[in-house]
Design an enzyme around this catalytic site. Structure first.
Site, PDB file in Angstrom:
ATOM      1  NE  ARG A 290      -4.117  -1.767   0.234  1.00 41.17           N
ATOM      2  CZ  ARG A 290      -4.096  -3.062  -0.092  1.00 41.17           C
ATOM      3  NH1 ARG A 290      -3.015  -3.609  -0.617  1.00 41.17           N
ATOM      4  NH2 ARG A 290      -5.168  -3.806   0.078  1.00 41.17           N
TER       5      ARG A 290
ATOM      6  CB  SER B 163      -8.567  -1.461   4.194  1.00 44.05           C
ATOM      7  OG  SER B 163      -8.924  -2.726   3.725  1.00 44.05           O
TER       8      SER B 163
ATOM      9  CD  GLU C 205      -5.377   1.248   2.296  1.00 43.04           C
ATOM     10  OE1 GLU C 205      -4.839   0.687   1.362  1.00 43.04           O
ATOM     11  OE2 GLU C 205      -6.600   1.285   2.424  1.00 43.04           O
TER      12      GLU C 205
END
Ligand code: EPU
Length: 346
Positions: free
Chosen positions: A166, A239, A335
């Site tokens: 990520r 997420s 995130e």
């Protein structure tokens, strides 16, 4: 200049968390030329620039006193192909899932596990999107960008993108480059990745004994739809936290207290934990505070039931972070990109 610059535009429909803030200036760009004109306009007016793709990984916390540039470059081009693979260039404004479906329909594989991820192709490299054991970097060849420091276009190889979990150079040096297009190299002979979660057992239950890439795509869509809310129906940004990586020692200690801890050993000896599991254990799954909530089927996803502000979502996130740290001594990192500090009034 053929740019249509609008003023005081609500961004509610442009972010999947459906947070209602406004952009002082807003323009949709459909070509590199329009993008360059928009950047020049912002410079001339002395306003900051905010680049917007699909808005699926974004928490907006305040009105943006900026020119929001909505990247709408479109087009998919087959650059070359041989018996084994195809090289395809996709413009940044294409919808990610639509491109995945297009690639599968052409007989190209590789992206099936990444089906149904919301957002645009141009945003995908920023996060190095990933799901069900596959990441974007596995099939990306290069990225064409406009470097705002030099004003030049530049092609970055996958290595130069510095992809990690990520993460990428685009995230680390946020705002410096505008992603224009992405080149993929996709195999014609599928190598399926079925080892993550329930993918294999789901296919078996469906009596799909020799799955094709298309079958895997359908399975991924079905599994995602079970747990992850469709942003059109329940606003969310996927997420909300990264899965944390901790030392083997720390994981060992946690395992003693929590034998059911969900953890994945990493190649470098560290251990990745399922943040959703930690959050569920701590009792947050399904919790609602006003219009901000923790999704009832996937504790890693925060949702907006309608009128939540970005700040309220972040306040809920902060409580979860503090609680997880107190219980497990594990730090959860947010995130999505948090944005609201673009504060250079004209
Ligand atoms: N779990 C729980 N409770 C929950 C959620 C998860 O116990 O409420 C457990 C599950 O039972 C499972 C484990 O945690 O054992 C992992 O759960 P899941 O497979 O749902 O995946 P995840 O780790 O929560 C990651 C990605 C997702 C991606 C899935 C599938 C991150 C931050 N998230 O979630 O990506 O779709 O794996 O590969 O890595 C996103 O980035 O926005 C995203 C949705």
């Amino acid at each position: 200049m053929s740019l249509l610059i609008e003023r005081d535009v609500s961004l509610k429909l442009y972010n999947t968390l459906a947070v209602d803030v406004s952009a002082r200036f807003f323009v949709a760009v459909h070509s590199l030329e329009q993008l360059q004109d928009a950047l020049a306009w912002a410079k001339q007016q002395g306003v900051a620039v905010f680049l917007l793709g699909g808005g699926s990984n974004l928490v907006l916390t305040a009105d943006l006193h900026a020119l929001v540039i909505y990247i709408q470059l479109r087009g998919i081009q087959l650059l070359s192909e041989d018996a084994h693979s195809a090289q395809i260039e996709v413009q940044a404004g294409e919808n990610w899932h639509a491109f995945v479906q297009w690639s599968l329909a052409q007989g190209f594989s590789g992206l099936e596990n990444l089906s149904l991820i919301p957002g645009s192709v141009g945003a995908a490299p920023v996060q190095n999107i990933g799901a069900y054991g596959v990441e974007l970097k596995d099939h990306l060849e290069s990225v064409l960008v406009l470097d705002r420091e030099t004003g030049q276009t530049q092609r970055l190889s996958a290595e130069q993108c510095q992809f990690a979990y990520r993460d990428s150079v685009f995230k680390r040096e946020s705002g410096r480059r505008v992603i224009l297009s992405v080149i993929f190299k996709l195999p014609k002979q599928a190598t399926l990745h079925l080892d993550y979660g329930h993918l294999r057992s789901y296919l078996a239950e469906q009596q799909v004994l020799q799955p094709t890439a298309q079958d895997v795509s359908r399975a991924v869509c079905a599994i995602r739809a079970e747990k992850l809310p469709d942003p059109q129906q329940l606003a969310n940004a996927g997420s909300f936290f990264k899965n944390p990586v901790i030392s083997a020692e720390h994981a060992q200690q946690l395992k003693q207290n929590y034998p059911a801890l969900v953890s994945f050993a990493q190649d470098d000896g560290s251990v990745k934990l399922a943040a959703g599991w930690l959050i569920e254990q701590a009792g947050w799954k399904g919790v609602r505070q006003g219009d901000a909530g923790v999704h009832a089927k996937q504790a890693l996803v925060l949702v907006n039931y309608g009128g939540a502000t970005g700040i309220q979502i972040l306040q809920l996130a902060a409580q979860i972070q503090a609680d997880i740290f107190q219980r497990f001594a594990v730090e959860l990192e947010i995130e999505p990109n948090v944005m609201g500090q673009v504060n250079t009034p004209a």
